[in-house]
Scaffold this motif. Structure first.
Motif, PDB file in Angstrom:
ATOM      1  N   GLU A 157      -9.448   6.171   2.603  1.00  0.00           N
ATOM      2  CA  GLU A 157      -8.808   5.744   1.546  1.00  0.00           C
ATOM      3  C   GLU A 157      -8.971   7.276   0.695  1.00  0.00           C
ATOM      4  OE1 GLU A 157      -7.263   3.019  -0.389  1.00  0.00           O
ATOM      5  OE2 GLU A 157      -8.363   1.418   0.353  1.00  0.00           O
TER       6      GLU A 157
ATOM      7  N   ARG B 193     -13.356   3.858   6.273  1.00  0.00           N
ATOM      8  CA  ARG B 193     -12.136   3.541   6.014  1.00  0.00           C
ATOM      9  C   ARG B 193     -12.195   3.689   4.586  1.00  0.00           C
ATOM     10  NH1 ARG B 193      -9.783  -1.391   8.799  1.00  0.00           N
ATOM     11  NH2 ARG B 193      -8.781  -1.985   7.010  1.00  0.00           N
ATOM     12  N   GLN B 194     -13.230   3.272   3.920  1.00  0.00           N
ATOM     13  CA  GLN B 194     -13.161   3.773   2.440  1.00  0.00           C
ATOM     14  C   GLN B 194     -13.126   5.268   2.370  1.00  0.00           C
ATOM     15  OE1 GLN B 194     -13.316   1.789  -0.029  1.00  0.00           O
ATOM     16  NE2 GLN B 194     -14.177  -0.006   0.166  1.00  0.00           N
TER      17      GLN B 194
ATOM     18  N   VAL C 297      -5.905   0.282   4.766  1.00  0.00           N
ATOM     19  CA  VAL C 297      -5.376   1.532   5.454  1.00  0.00           C
ATOM     20  C   VAL C 297      -4.325   1.279   6.795  1.00  0.00           C
ATOM     21  CG1 VAL C 297      -7.548   3.001   5.153  1.00  0.00           C
ATOM     22  CG2 VAL C 297      -7.203   1.759   7.215  1.00  0.00           C
TER      23      VAL C 297
ATOM     24  N   PRO D 253     -15.544   1.920  -4.861  1.00  0.00           N
ATOM     25  CA  PRO D 253     -15.729   2.746  -3.451  1.00  0.00           C
ATOM     26  C   PRO D 253     -16.833   2.438  -2.699  1.00  0.00           C
ATOM     27  CG  PRO D 253     -16.218   4.235  -5.516  1.00  0.00           C
ATOM     28  CD  PRO D 253     -15.802   2.700  -6.101  1.00  0.00           C
TER      29      PRO D 253
ATOM     30  N   SER E 119     -10.295  -1.762   1.139  1.00  0.00           N
ATOM     31  CA  SER E 119      -9.500  -0.776   1.581  1.00  0.00           C
ATOM     32  C   SER E 119      -8.250  -1.137   2.569  1.00  0.00           C
ATOM     33  CB  SER E 119     -10.445   0.317   2.582  1.00  0.00           C
ATOM     34  OG  SER E 119     -10.919  -0.294   3.228  1.00  0.00           O
TER      35      SER E 119
ATOM     36  N   THR F  58      -7.424   3.930  -5.251  1.00  0.00           N
ATOM     37  CA  THR F  58      -8.039   3.196  -3.962  1.00  0.00           C
ATOM     38  C   THR F  58      -8.079   1.704  -4.287  1.00  0.00           C
ATOM     39  OG1 THR F  58     -10.387   3.463  -4.527  1.00  0.00           O
ATOM     40  CG2 THR F  58      -9.139   5.450  -3.113  1.00  0.00           C
TER      41      THR F  58
ATOM     42  N   ARG G  24       0.812  -1.111   0.013  1.00  0.00           N
ATOM     43  CA  ARG G  24       0.116  -0.143   0.076  1.00  0.00           C
ATOM     44  C   ARG G  24       0.768   1.167  -0.202  1.00  0.00           C
ATOM     45  NH1 ARG G  24      -2.761   3.559  -0.995  1.00  0.00           N
ATOM     46  NH2 ARG G  24      -4.563   4.158  -0.096  1.00  0.00           N
TER      47      ARG G  24
END
Lengths: 383, 265
Positions: free
Chosen positions: B160, B156-157, B97, B177, B95, B91, A244
């Motif tokens: 992103e 979380r989306q 993160v 998304p 997701s 993205t 990522r």
């Protein structure tokens, strides 16, 4: 083509990102207290031979700090950190041997091995201006070259760990094989003078102890600052989702190589300090087994915490010394059992247990203070 | 709203793209042009090559043949982070993160890639304008100091998307998304999308037909690694070929449609 961030085994219990609310001065106060304890109380109480023992332990603690950075923060399982400890140690030891031999003289072990001319590899180490920087720069250089080529190929996880381990094994074999150049399996020993100071006097040993304590404190503060910087945050991000990070516009190779290099330089410094403290450096002191023991110490102390790594290395060495006095052979089993227990029951180590305890305490406190005096500034009520 | 004007300069040009995975041709001679300022939806049944296309543009997958030009610069063969530095952000479907970092740290890292190494070595003090704006637009300001691991799926989306905005890319590629979002969250994401599209070029991969009808302007339909048709939502929906591939019917002389194909929202 989906990306998953692979958390390494044993990260089931993540370190809490938000530390429980403690007053801001707690950290600096604890740091100062520990430093004073080490610099004032210990030398006043402990006999000289024990001071020397503690200085050795602190050298291992220093190397453990580097491992906490590379492994804990960066996810690189450095199973061969002894290599860098060894490089730093030999750089220092070569300088000390040349000082002992005097200008133009050959170190004693070379004479015994029938070497008649100064090896090219040794010559530069006669000067402290070469040898002392080399103590950190050589391990750093080796780690930078190795790290860059390995991380670029996206070698990670167990493969990286095995590679490190193999490196440690190869390094030891190389050292033992070159009897005339390195002293073989006996290593290098007998260093009477460091920078004009007689090392055999008791005050020198105390001075070395103080130097090691200061080195541990300085490296701790430096790595802590690194951890809190953006680069430190980035290192954690690389650990948790290397793929990522690329899509954030960073090259993980650079970040990982940098952290690996830093950790190697710290190990080199640890090795160099170890040499005058212990009076010897030999392959048995930093080979495969000591490298693994260092990692075990960091795991037990808590690899996500720099302070935990130091505590782990000190505790494990203290325990080893006191335990082996009674049951010489039992230690290895106990160490193994401890390691397994930590991995299974407390993957965040002692530091993790301490953090959980603090969290629980502050939760109890806020519950107690929140009820009677809502809105009042949360103050730690005395129980 | 110059998005659909045909005269606009192409920002992304994909020519003759072919991607092969172990003998399976995922993308087969695909051409696509996205103009500066456009909001483009990419749809198609499973296996149509939508995500593969994004993977190629962002450097994750190497194509067997073809060109990907971003503002005239060839992207094929560049490494992922170089492409990001050129101004292409993306993205992911699931997701990803950084859970151990706080929301604001996540966004700050995304914004900081242009800083040199010496400045990266400093501690972040406060929140930069870019980061604050990205948090504000995605409605995450109140959650800034929470660990990202505590966020809900929808949040979380959005995180992103906030990270993507903080990178200040010229081209945004969003891979599904709204997958897994509640109706409420879909609506908010749709509004966010329209707002972002006002000053960015955006390509959205989406499965969800209801979402498409509400928010899409220009739609490109992919099927078996090729562009099936392109047009506005009404045109595309009226196209019998589109219904065919989505309902999984056999067309005359066609291969059987993609086996898992029935995802119609």
């Amino acid at each position: 083509m989906t990306l998953t961030s692979p958390p390494a085994a044993g990260t089931a219990a993540p370190p809490p990102a938000a530390a429980p609310a403690l007053p801001r001065w707690t950290g600096p106060a604890a740091f100062t207290a520990v430093l004073l304890l080490a610099l004032v109380v210990v030398p006043a109480v402990a006999p000289p031979f024990q001071i020397n023992l503690y200085a050795r332990y602190l050298c291992y603690a220093l190397a453990a700090l580097g491992i906490a950075l590379a492994w804990g923060k960066g996810g690189m399982l450095t199973l061969g950190q002894g290599v860098f400890f060894g490089i730093g140690g030999y750089a220092m030891a070569m300088h000390l041997k040349l000082t002992e031999a005097g200008p133009g003289g050959l170190p004693d072990f070379m004479v015994w091995s029938g070497v008649t001319e100064m090896p090219l590899l040794w010559a530069p180490f006669a000067s402290p201006y070469v040898a002392l920087p080399a103590v950190v720069l050589l391990p750093g250089l080796v780690a930078a070259v190795l790290g860059w080529s390995v991380f670029r190929q996206r070698v990670r996880g167990a493969y990286f760990a095995i590679l490190n381990q193999a490196l440690a094994a190869a390094f030891v074999i190389l050292l033992i094989g070159q009897q005339g150049l390195t002293g073989g399996s006996n290593g290098l020993t007998d260093f009477p003078v460091l920078l004009g100071v007689d090392l055999n006097r008791p005050e020198s040993q105390l001075g070395l102890y103080v130097a090691v304590v200061l080195a541990v404190a300085a490296v701790y503060l430096a790595l802590r600052a690194f951890d809190r910087s953006r680069l430190g945050r980035l290192l954690v991000a690389v650990r948790d989702g290397e793929d990522r990070v690329r899509f954030l516009g960073y090259d993980p190779t650079v970040v990982k190589t940098l952290a690996y290099t830093l950790s190697a330089m710290v190990a080199g410094l640890a090795g160099a300090l170890f040499v005058p403290v212990a009076g010897i450096i030999s392959p048995a002191l930093f080979g495969v087994v000591p490298s693994i023991e260092l990692v075990i110490a960091v795991a037990i102390g808590g690899r996500y915490s720099l302070a935990g790594a130091v505590a782990g290395a000190l505790l494990l060495n203290l325990a080893r010394t006191s335990f082996s006095e009674q049951f010489a052979d039992g230690w290895l089993y106990l160490q193994g059992a401890l390691f397994i227990a930590v991995i299974v029951f407390a993957p965040r180590g002692i530091a993790g247990l301490a953090a959980s305890g603090r969290e629980l305490l502050s939760r109890l406190r806020t519950r107690r203070t929140a009820a009677p005096a809502a809105g009042a500034p949360a103050e730690g009520g005395t129980p | 709203m110059t998005g659909t004007a045909p005269a606009a300069r192409p920002l992304l040009e994909v020519r003759g793209l072919r991607v092969v995975f172990d003998g399976f041709t995922a993308v087969d001679g695909l051409d696509l042009t996205v103009a500066e300022g456009e909001l483009r939806f990419l749809i198609g049944p499973n296996g149509a090559g939508k995500t593969t296309l994004i993977d190629v543009v962002t450097g994750l997958t190497r194509p067997a043949a073809g060109q990907v030009l971003f503002d005239g610069t060839e992207l094929v063969g560049r490494r992922e982070h170089r492409i990001v530095r050129l101004g292409v952000g993306r993205t992911f479907q699931t997701s990803v993160v950084f859970e151990r970092l706080s929301v604001v740290e996540n966004v700050d890292l995304a914004a900081a890639f242009r800083l040199g190494l010496p400045r990266l070595l400093r501690v972040r003090r406060g929140v930069s304008g870019t980061v604050a704006e990205a948090l504000e637009r995605t409605g995450l300001t109140a959650l800034a100091d929470r660990p990202a691991g505590e966020l809900s799926h929808g949040q979380r989306q959005w995180l992103e998307i906030a990270m993507l905005l903080a990178q200040r890319p010229r081209l945004l590629l969003l891979d599904e998304p709204v997958a897994g979002m509640s109706r409420d969250e879909r609506e908010r994401t749709g509004e966010l999308l329209l707002e972002i599209a006002r000053d960015h070029t955006v390509v959205v991969v989406e499965h969800d037909m209801a979402f498409l009808r509400s928010y899409a302007r220009t739609v490109t339909v992919l099927h078996e690694g090729r562009v099936l048709t392109e047009g506005d939502v009404a045109q595309v929906q009226a196209d019998p070929r589109v219904r065919e591939v989505y309902l999984g019917r056999r067309g005359a002389g066609d291969e059987p449609a993609v086996p898992a194909g029935g995802e119609v929202g």
